[in-house]
Design an enzyme around this catalytic site. Structure first.
Site, short mmCIF file in Angstrom:
data_model
loop_
_atom_site.label_atom_id
_atom_site.label_comp_id
_atom_site.label_asym_id
_atom_site.label_seq_id
_atom_site.Cartn_x
_atom_site.Cartn_y
_atom_site.Cartn_z
N ASP A 16 0.85 -1.20 0.00
CA ASP A 16 0.00 0.00 0.00
C ASP A 16 0.88 1.24 0.00
OD1 ASP A 16 -2.32 -1.54 0.08
OD2 ASP A 16 -2.30 -1.65 2.25
N ASP A 65 -6.41 -6.79 -4.73
CA ASP A 65 -7.47 -6.56 -3.73
C ASP A 65 -8.18 -5.25 -4.04
OD1 ASP A 65 -8.98 -6.59 -1.36
OD2 ASP A 65 -7.34 -5.75 -0.16
N LEU A 66 -9.08 -5.29 -5.03
CA LEU A 66 -9.83 -4.08 -5.38
C LEU A 66 -11.26 -4.15 -4.84
CD1 LEU A 66 -8.50 -3.43 -9.01
CD2 LEU A 66 -7.61 -2.59 -6.84
N LYS A 67 -11.58 -5.20 -4.16
CA LYS A 67 -12.89 -5.37 -3.48
C LYS A 67 -14.05 -4.96 -4.36
CE LYS A 67 -10.95 -4.77 1.15
NZ LYS A 67 -9.57 -4.39 0.80
N ASP A 70 -20.33 -4.34 -7.64
CA ASP A 70 -21.01 -3.63 -8.74
C ASP A 70 -22.02 -4.59 -9.36
OD1 ASP A 70 -21.55 -1.75 -10.83
OD2 ASP A 70 -19.51 -0.99 -10.64
O1 C5P Z 1 -1.34 -2.03 6.93
P1 C5P Z 1 -2.22 -3.19 7.32
O2 C5P Z 1 -1.45 -4.40 7.81
O3 C5P Z 1 -3.34 -2.79 8.23
O4 C5P Z 1 -2.86 -3.63 5.91
C1 C5P Z 1 -3.89 -4.55 5.79
C2 C5P Z 1 -4.25 -4.70 4.34
O5 C5P Z 1 -5.32 -5.61 4.23
C3 C5P Z 1 -4.68 -3.40 3.66
O6 C5P Z 1 -4.16 -3.43 2.35
C4 C5P Z 1 -6.18 -3.47 3.65
O7 C5P Z 1 -6.71 -2.83 2.51
C5 C5P Z 1 -6.42 -4.97 3.56
N1 C5P Z 1 -7.68 -5.46 4.12
C6 C5P Z 1 -8.08 -5.25 5.44
N2 C5P Z 1 -9.28 -5.74 5.89
C7 C5P Z 1 -10.08 -6.44 5.07
C8 C5P Z 1 -9.70 -6.66 3.75
C9 C5P Z 1 -8.46 -6.17 3.32
O8 C5P Z 1 -7.31 -4.65 6.20
N3 C5P Z 1 -11.19 -6.95 5.52
#
Ligand code: C5P
Length: 225
Positions: A16, A65-67, A70
């Protein structure tokens, strides 16, 4: 500090970042240790699909991971592009509902068969780990993922033991991983890596690694807690 090779295989590092130099350095430093990176909204928006080509050319698996959330036509055609980009896995919101998800699974599988492509894993987002969530709701969404034949779900380590027990075939991918002395940031449902790895197939970690002075030291710390 030695790192457990099996745990490294189960660690997905979330890139990120929006500074290319920093991203490249992290990838280089972790090369030979990590084989999967997650590209989310930040890096995809900043660098576009080339970031996927770049990581794939270096032999990494890409979790995109674009979730998606739509209408079915938009999600299905986007997923077909993901398959052509040869991503390892991608995410959709389970809130899309039963019929759209069933159609997505069916159409993507048939597209991949016809075009001799490996079908990416479809991972359903239950509830974001940055929010409080009821176990009941997460299990309801996991049940939907299982029913429509998705390969896995994204859930916090708090729900992972219950999902593992009820839906043993679903892969569980768990973000919200923090060493005990690290700040939670915006995450709420957090745990250590060792707890999560008792139940999850993979853990996703971003900031504790990408913000560490030495990313490999961040990896080692995460996996030692
Ligand atoms: O920096 P951190 O360890 O919090 O990053 C967690 C990653 O997982 C981020 O890229 C976030 O978008 C992703 N994520 C999340 N929770 C979810 C799905 C994905 O934190 N339920």
């Amino acid at each position: 500090m030695a790192v457990n090779k099996k745990s490294l295989k189960r660690l997905i590092v979330a890139l990120d970042l929006e500074e290319k130099k920093k991203l490249n350095k992290i990838v280089k430093d972790l090369s030979g240790y990590i084989d999967k990176f997650k590209i989310g909204l930040i890096a995809y928006t900043k660098f576009g699909p080339q970031i996927i080509t770049q990581l794939k050319s270096k032999g990494f698996k890409v979790f995109l991971d674009l979730k998606l959330l739509d209408i079915p036509n938009t999600v299905i055609n986007t997923a077909k592009i993901f398959a052509k980009m040869r991503v390892w896995a991608f995410t959709v919101h389970l809130k899309m509902g039963e019929n759209p998800l069933t159609l997505l699974k069916k159409e993507l599988a048939s597209f991949c068969r016809k075009n001799k492509l490996r079908k990416p894993l479809i991972l359903g987002v239950t509830e974001l780990t940055s929010e409080k969530a009821s176990l009941k709701n997460v299990l309801k969404l996991a049940s939907l993922a299982s029913r429509v034949g998705l390969e896995g779900v994204i859930a916090s380590s708090q729900e992972a033991p219950f999902i593992r027990r009820k839906y043993p075939k679903l892969k569980i991918i768990t973000p919200g991983i923090r060493p005990p002395d690290y700040e939670q940031d915006d995450q709420r449902r957090v745990s250590s890596a060792s707890f999560a790895l008792n139940y999850a197939d993979f853990i996703v970690v971003g900031r504790p690694i990408i913000k560490a002075k030495h990313p490999l030291a961040g990896v080692k710390k995460i996996l030692s807690c």
